[in-house]
Design a protein around this motif. Sequence first.
Motif, PDB file in Angstrom:
ATOM      1  N   GLN B  39      -4.985  -7.810   1.866  1.00  0.00           N
ATOM      2  CA  GLN B  39      -5.799  -7.804   3.073  1.00  0.00           C
ATOM      3  C   GLN B  39      -6.707  -6.586   3.042  1.00  0.00           C
ATOM      4  O   GLN B  39      -6.289  -5.528   2.572  1.00  0.00           O
ATOM      5  CB  GLN B  39      -4.894  -7.675   4.301  1.00  0.00           C
ATOM      6  N   PRO B  40      -7.922  -6.722   3.574  1.00  0.00           N
ATOM      7  CA  PRO B  40      -8.747  -5.514   3.703  1.00  0.00           C
ATOM      8  C   PRO B  40      -8.086  -4.587   4.720  1.00  0.00           C
ATOM      9  O   PRO B  40      -7.589  -5.049   5.738  1.00  0.00           O
ATOM     10  CB  PRO B  40     -10.077  -6.045   4.245  1.00  0.00           C
ATOM     11  N   THR B  41      -8.051  -3.288   4.414  1.00  0.00           N
ATOM     12  CA  THR B  41      -7.444  -2.371   5.380  1.00  0.00           C
ATOM     13  C   THR B  41      -8.438  -2.051   6.488  1.00  0.00           C
ATOM     14  O   THR B  41      -9.645  -2.156   6.294  1.00  0.00           O
ATOM     15  CB  THR B  41      -6.974  -1.071   4.701  1.00  0.00           C
ATOM     16  N   THR B  42      -7.893  -1.652   7.631  1.00  0.00           N
ATOM     17  CA  THR B  42      -8.770  -1.309   8.745  1.00  0.00           C
ATOM     18  C   THR B  42      -9.106   0.181   8.761  1.00  0.00           C
ATOM     19  O   THR B  42      -9.839   0.642   9.627  1.00  0.00           O
ATOM     20  CB  THR B  42      -8.084  -1.667  10.080  1.00  0.00           C
ATOM     21  N   ALA B  43      -8.550   0.944   7.802  1.00  0.00           N
ATOM     22  CA  ALA B  43      -8.806   2.392   7.789  1.00  0.00           C
ATOM     23  C   ALA B  43     -10.262   2.672   7.467  1.00  0.00           C
ATOM     24  O   ALA B  43     -10.849   2.050   6.596  1.00  0.00           O
ATOM     25  CB  ALA B  43      -7.909   3.067   6.759  1.00  0.00           C
ATOM     26  N   GLU B  44     -10.812   3.658   8.174  1.00  0.00           N
ATOM     27  CA  GLU B  44     -12.223   3.988   7.923  1.00  0.00           C
ATOM     28  C   GLU B  44     -12.370   5.077   6.877  1.00  0.00           C
ATOM     29  O   GLU B  44     -13.384   5.180   6.218  1.00  0.00           O
ATOM     30  CB  GLU B  44     -12.870   4.484   9.213  1.00  0.00           C
TER      31      GLU B  44
END
Lengths: 495, 400
Positions: B39-44
């Motif tokens: 999954q793509p991570t949501t961390a910026e």
Amino acid sequence: MQMPAPDQAVLARREELVRGFRAIVPGEGVIADEDGMRPYECDALSAYRQLPMVVVLPETVQQIAEILKLCQRLGAKVVPRGGGTSLSGGSLPLADGVLLAMGKFNRVLEIDYANRCARVQPGVTNLAISKAVEHEGFYYAPDPSSQIACSIGGNVAENSGGVHCLKYGLTTNNLLGIEMVLMSGEIVKLGGKHLDSDGYDLLGVLTGSEGLLGVITEVTVRLLKKPPVARAMLLGFDTEEAAGECVAAIIANGIIPAGLEMMDRDAVHAAEAFCHAGYPLNVAALLIAELDGPQAEVDHLIAALERLARDRGASVVRVSTSEAERLAFWAGRKAAFPAVGRLSPDYFCMDGTIPRGRLPEVLTRIRELSKHHGLRVVNVFHAGDGNLHPLILFDANQPDELHRAEELGADILKLCVEVGGVLTGEHGVGVEKRDLMGTMFNEIDLNQQMRLKCAFDPDHLLNPGKVFPTLHRCAELGRLHVSGGRLPFPDLPRF
Amino acid sequence: MTILQPRDAKQVTEAVAWALDSGTPLEIVGGGSKRGLGQPTTAEHQLDLSQLRGITLYEPEELVLTANPGTPLAEVEAVLAQRRQMLAFEPPALSLIYGDGTPTLGGIIACNLAGPRRLSSGAARDHLLGFHATTGRAERIKSGGRVMKNVTGYDLSKLMAGSYGTLAVLDEITVKVLPAPEKTRTVLLLGLDEAQGVAALCKGMGQPVDVSGAAHLPADVAARSAVDYVRNAGTSVTALRLEGPGPSVEDRCRHLRLAFKAQSEELHSVNSTTLWRELREVALLPRDPALAIWKLSVPPTAAPAVVGRIRGHSPGVATFYDWSGGLVFLALPAGTDAAHAVVRGALQEEGGHATLLRAPDAVRQAVFAFHPQPPALAALTARVKDAFDPKGILNPGRMG
Ligand SMILES: Cc1cc2nc3c(=O)[nH]c(=O)nc-3n(C[C@H](O)[C@H](O)[C@H](O)COP(=O)(O)OP(=O)(O)OC[C@H]3O[C@@H](n4cnc5c(N)ncnc54)[C@H](O)[C@@H]3O)c2cc1C
């Protein structure tokens, strides 16, 4: 070695628990009388004994789920037990604990040759799996010397090895799946007949978890086809150093034998007297190497090993010429513990692993330690993978000898850690090495391992008092100390 | 976006401590080559480990190598090759699927990737002997060691392999290495349908010849191979690999070909190596970026039926089988949801899991890359995550 003080509140509820178990497990499956419980008072680390509060022998997974739920509700501890052959006190009962004996889970459920696997109940013995499939030319590779008695559930819990794990891996490398019951009574399946997980590898975590995370109720193992030819070699040396160098040379030459074992002079003599394996007695160290595969490969490798051994001054080189002779070569090694056991009323079997290259040095220092503590040490090793089994001989009836043996054992294991090795290669930490965990791990490491335990068993009810020197409450372990405003790394490059 | 680029383990811990204190989730990146996996991570913000690199210990006669996580896989493999050794799990770079980025040792371990030899030698998880890492609690831990046999404490190496950086940030990795085989040959059977092909693979695995690769390529997939013989076969190709000392490989080849009374062929060194590299890198599926690529792990004998069910819904599927049938790669039109219900439904009965390896971004947002877990296991997984990363600062969302 001290076990945690029994919980009086739980002991006071013994009758209630026994009644509860009788309602779950019908007939003879609940043993509460002292004589009936006596056979369960220790495992193969028989220096430590303790009668459990009650023994329960469940027959179904549902019963186990009910038992664990009841224990969870009443705060009772649970110690799972398979064949009771643990050498680290893993299945040592607790005075305030229920001993959950898995002996009735003894069925082979399914053999699937096309997918090369077998689904078995955890109480099936290691050897019984290979026996069940041998007529089709298959076998289960990990082969602890205790294989006629130890259970596959115990093998999973200890991540057991054997003389062939150099080439074929430990239990963890030969599993496809398990079913387990958590302390909450939840039934969880991990893996199956397929390889790997696409979530966290909890199967890998359960393997070697020493009965602290879940009760294993089913195991799916990988089967291998038996190699067409297997031959064993005896290589005798005049010094232990030369034998050690020969082991290093074999591996450095790109050869991974199916097994590569070493015994010192005393072990060779004891084994020979015990089972007449045909070992040469005039050597300081004996290597037993097994080569397996197609005829051409075995011939090729035997020639190579013979050359390497002679170059390092081997005084004896013998190759088995028949299956009977091959088995005889191994019989001595597999019986080494009981054979050495005859030399002395009691013995402890150590299990440290070291980087192979440090072998000569470690042997010298073990000799010094042996002299220092005034107790004899006989050495048997899985030399190929650096796993040592120094056997400490003592007499528990002599004042102070048990204590001195414990001290010598601790010194040997500390030495293993000091040279870059570990406390235990295959027998587990249990109660035996519990108090030495601090030599390998610091508090942060151990607390993190305990947090993992908390994810499975938040009340520390499964096999407590094993593995961890001190138990911290899960709520305490979960607390996070955020310091706020820890200033970011002045030197850390950032963009 | 801030990119933090630690140069040593202490800086890794400092960076995580800062993230923890300030509540800033971090994406953990090695060489960035597998960002498309999972999954793509949501961390910026990023914790970039590419500068934490280098082999710190290599003792060929002890079969052990220690390196920092940012060490390029190619560097590790080159150093091992000089001593005729290898990472036996045959790690795939997967750059044909994910494009640029440098595959690193840390990334391979964190994703628990393994190639065709998984079948006989195990996955990355089986070769990770020990590690140091900083958990989401900003504490540096170690587990395992550098020796071949070790059961001291829980086997956290298994947990780290395949945790996609969601539990702890690895800063030092110790792996077991093995001698590289002296010789490799591949026995080919032509013209089998998928069911026959997988049956032949299973039969081959049941021979006492130590097969180290077992794959079936339907005709359209075989036709993309760079190996002349495979490309020009004009039909399906079923391949069994044998490796080891010279005389042994020749002997086992003979045995295997005798076991299959049908006509068979052999690929020798270079061709054999090329074919297995193509399989490892999933190089023979169509390259169209509009396709979704799935990876299925199933009981080998169930594989053809599983694929049959999927094909019933999605006739344009391109597929091949590795791991004796136990590993299936599928390419199908991505549509809006990569046909996830069909794919996952197809293996319900026999068990296994389906991982979405690649899909257009919109589809990745919509479909869960990892196989859904039953409730008790999902809850246990969440508790394990919480034990290592209670604030969810390491690769949040990456595994769901
Ligand atoms: C003579 C001798 C030789 C040996 N040789 C070897 C050897 O070569 N290699 C090696 O690795 N070991 C060896 N051992 C050690 C021992 O046999 C192994 O550790 C074995 O795996 C223990 O299995 P068991 O069924 O007897 O387990 P037990 O002793 O009953 O239990 C061991 C541990 O497993 C847990 N456990 C058991 N069953 C379950 C279950 N179903 N679910 C959850 N937890 C469970 C117990 O709580 C305990 O912590 C030897 C022992 C002896 C006495």
